[in-house]
Scaffold this active site. Structure first.
Site, PDB file in Angstrom:
ATOM      1  N   GLU A   1       0.723  -0.709   0.163  1.00  7.45           N
ATOM      2  CA  GLU A   1      -0.212  -0.068   0.542  1.00  7.45           C
ATOM      3  C   GLU A   1       0.979   1.059   0.115  1.00  7.45           C
ATOM      4  O   GLU A   1       2.410   1.286   1.055  1.00  7.45           O
ATOM      5  CB  GLU A   1      -0.974   0.266   1.137  1.00  7.45           C
ATOM      6  CG  GLU A   1      -2.769   0.524   0.775  1.00  7.45           C
ATOM      7  CD  GLU A   1      -3.249  -0.115  -0.444  1.00  7.45           C
ATOM      8  OE1 GLU A   1      -2.844  -0.265  -0.779  1.00  7.45           O
ATOM      9  OE2 GLU A   1      -4.018  -0.887   0.711  1.00  7.45           O
TER      10      GLU A   1
ATOM     11  N   ASP B   1      -4.737   0.351  -9.523  1.00 13.47           N
ATOM     12  CA  ASP B   1      -5.962   0.342  -9.302  1.00 13.47           C
ATOM     13  C   ASP B   1      -6.623   0.274 -10.965  1.00 13.47           C
ATOM     14  O   ASP B   1      -7.359  -1.431 -10.753  1.00 13.47           O
ATOM     15  CB  ASP B   1      -6.859   1.448  -9.370  1.00 13.47           C
ATOM     16  CG  ASP B   1      -6.162   1.670  -7.673  1.00 13.47           C
ATOM     17  OD1 ASP B   1      -5.853   0.582  -7.152  1.00 13.47           O
ATOM     18  OD2 ASP B   1      -7.229   2.952  -7.198  1.00 13.47           O
TER      19      ASP B   1
HETATM   20  C1  GLA Z   1      -5.383   4.993  -4.219  1.00 12.77           C
HETATM   21  C2  GLA Z   1      -4.685   4.637  -5.287  1.00 12.77           C
HETATM   22  C3  GLA Z   1      -3.574   3.400  -5.759  1.00 12.77           C
HETATM   23  C4  GLA Z   1      -2.543   3.186  -4.365  1.00 12.77           C
HETATM   24  C5  GLA Z   1      -3.474   3.479  -3.495  1.00 12.77           C
HETATM   25  C6  GLA Z   1      -2.975   3.182  -2.319  1.00 12.77           C
HETATM   26  O1  GLA Z   1      -6.268   3.754  -4.420  1.00 12.77           O
HETATM   27  O2  GLA Z   1      -5.977   4.963  -6.380  1.00 12.77           O
HETATM   28  O3  GLA Z   1      -2.732   4.095  -6.793  1.00 12.77           O
HETATM   29  O4  GLA Z   1      -2.051   4.451  -4.142  1.00 12.77           O
HETATM   30  O5  GLA Z   1      -4.423   4.259  -2.565  1.00 12.77           O
HETATM   31  O6  GLA Z   1      -1.746   2.400  -2.205  1.00 12.77           O
END
Ligand code: GLA
Length: 390
Positions: free
Chosen positions: A37, A175
């Protein structure tokens, strides 16, 4: 939603809204991140998958340059002319549709008009990437209705561009990659520095993964998210500028990085520590998956939470409470906040025979402490955004 549900509910919903059946259906999943994360935007390792919770789309091309959309869950509709203008008034969700269409157009693709119906079981703004699911589903419908055909990687990149350019979140690629490239029964080990992806079977044998939605929505989080990103980038570039490492991957993998970090400004040290150690945890978690060590995986998941709470400072009291109570509950192997933080959900690895009691207990304790109704979902890896036959 599974494909059968998409086929039945979306076909019916579309026909009722537009008086004619759709020509195409799309099932677009959300993202679950097992571990890794706040590392993607700095070229770290992540271990996400596309979820069984998803958003379904039904679409039909229309001759004039206009998009009409019915949000079946909300019972509300919206429409806008092409080319879209993000800043014009309209429903909040439609901004994602407009963003993707603009991103397609800015890459030279001609997008025609379409009628759309949208409906899903993926919780919105709960840290499971409903935005990426909306973007990818829109992109696939636009492709069909405009006689375009993109491969999943290009599609992910265009949707990532939309998210960054039009919504002010300087997010990483995780994502959109997970939602576009996900596979059934597999997690994706993504090296965000090189783009290398390894698909790893997720065998949970006697356990299940449960998402617990805290129902606390992220507020004012874009600026905090962007600040974390800037701090982490600054720390990495200060170390790289000293010349010891010739690549980010080399720096990331060096076991003596702490010596280099000692001279960093104090405010940057915990951010870098999280980044380096979280990458190590992703590697360990991958080993656990390969040799079926779920007990150890659970411990690593919990360590990730502690780091996000104490070093990266993206947790909030409600998420800490949910994680602490989960870890004190029989049959829970691991628990951590998932996604950007500042609200959203936790991910829990729970022995199958304790799933029902865990669900009841955590919801009751949370209700008693915060007066909020947590919602729990079992999640597992599913196919990335795909067309569904009618
Ligand atoms: C959000 C962002 C991702 C990532 C997460 C944290 O979901 O869209 O790109 O940085 O936070 O891991």
């Amino acid at each position: 939603m599974d494909d059968k549900e998409v086929a039945s509910t979306l076909t019916l919903g579309f026909s009722q809204s537009f008086g004619t059946p759709p020509e195409i259906l799309v099932n677009s999943p959300g993202r679950i991140n097992l571990i890794g994360e706040h590392t993607d935007y700095c070229g770290g390792l992540v271990l996400p998958f596309a979820s069984n919770l998803s958003i379904g789309f039904a679409a039909l091309p229309r001759p004039e340059p206009r998009v009409a959309v019915e949000y079946l869950d909300l019972g509300e509709g919206d429409s806008f002319a092409l080319p879209p203008r993000i800043e014009e008034r309209g429903m909040a969700s439609s901004r994602y549709l407009k963003g993707v269409i603009q991103a397609l157009q800015s890459n030279g693709y001609r997008v025609g008009g379409m009628d759309l119906a949208i409906m899903g079981d993926l919780p919105i703004e709960a840290g499971m990437s409903s935005s990426a699911a909306l973007e990818l589903g829109t992109c696939m419908c636009a492709e069909f209705c405009s006689n375009l055909r993109l491969d999943p990687l290009t599609r992910a990149k265009i949707c990532h561009q939309a998210e960054r350019e039009y919504f002010g979140v300087q997010c990483g690629i995780m994502d959109q990659y997970a939602c576009a490239l996900g596979e059934r029964e597999r997690v994706l080990l993504i090296d965000c520095a090189t783009g290398y992806i390894e698909r790893i079977p997720l065998k949970l044998d006697g356990s299940a993964l449960l998402v617990c939605d805290s129902r606390v929505r992220r507020e004012l989080s874009n600026s905090a998210y962007n600040l974390r990103r800037r701090e982490c980038e600054e720390a990495i570039s200060l170390i790289m500028s000293r010349g010891k490492y010739s690549s980010l991957v080399e720096m990331r993998e060096d076991s003596e990085w702490e010596m280099e970090a000692e001279n960093l400004p104090l405010r940057l040290q915990p951010r870098l520590k999280h980044f380096i150690e979280e990458n190590q945890r992703v590697r360990w978690a991958t080993e656990c998956l390969k040799n079926g060590d779920l007990e150890r995986l659970g411990k690593i998941i919990y360590q990730s939470h502690c780091s996000l709470r104490d070093l990266y400072h993206v947790s909030i009291a409600q998420l800490d409470f949910l994680v602490d109570r989960a870890m004190a509950t029989e049959g829970v192997l691991g628990s951590r906040l998932m996604g950007a933080g500042f609200g959203g959900c936790t991910l829990n690895l729970v022995l199958k025979e304790h799933v029902d009691s865990f669900k009841k207990r955590i919801a009751a304790e949370y209700r008693e402490r915060y007066g909020l109704e947590a919602v729990l979902y079992e999640v597992y890896p599913s196919e990335g955004s795909h067309f569904v036959s009618i």
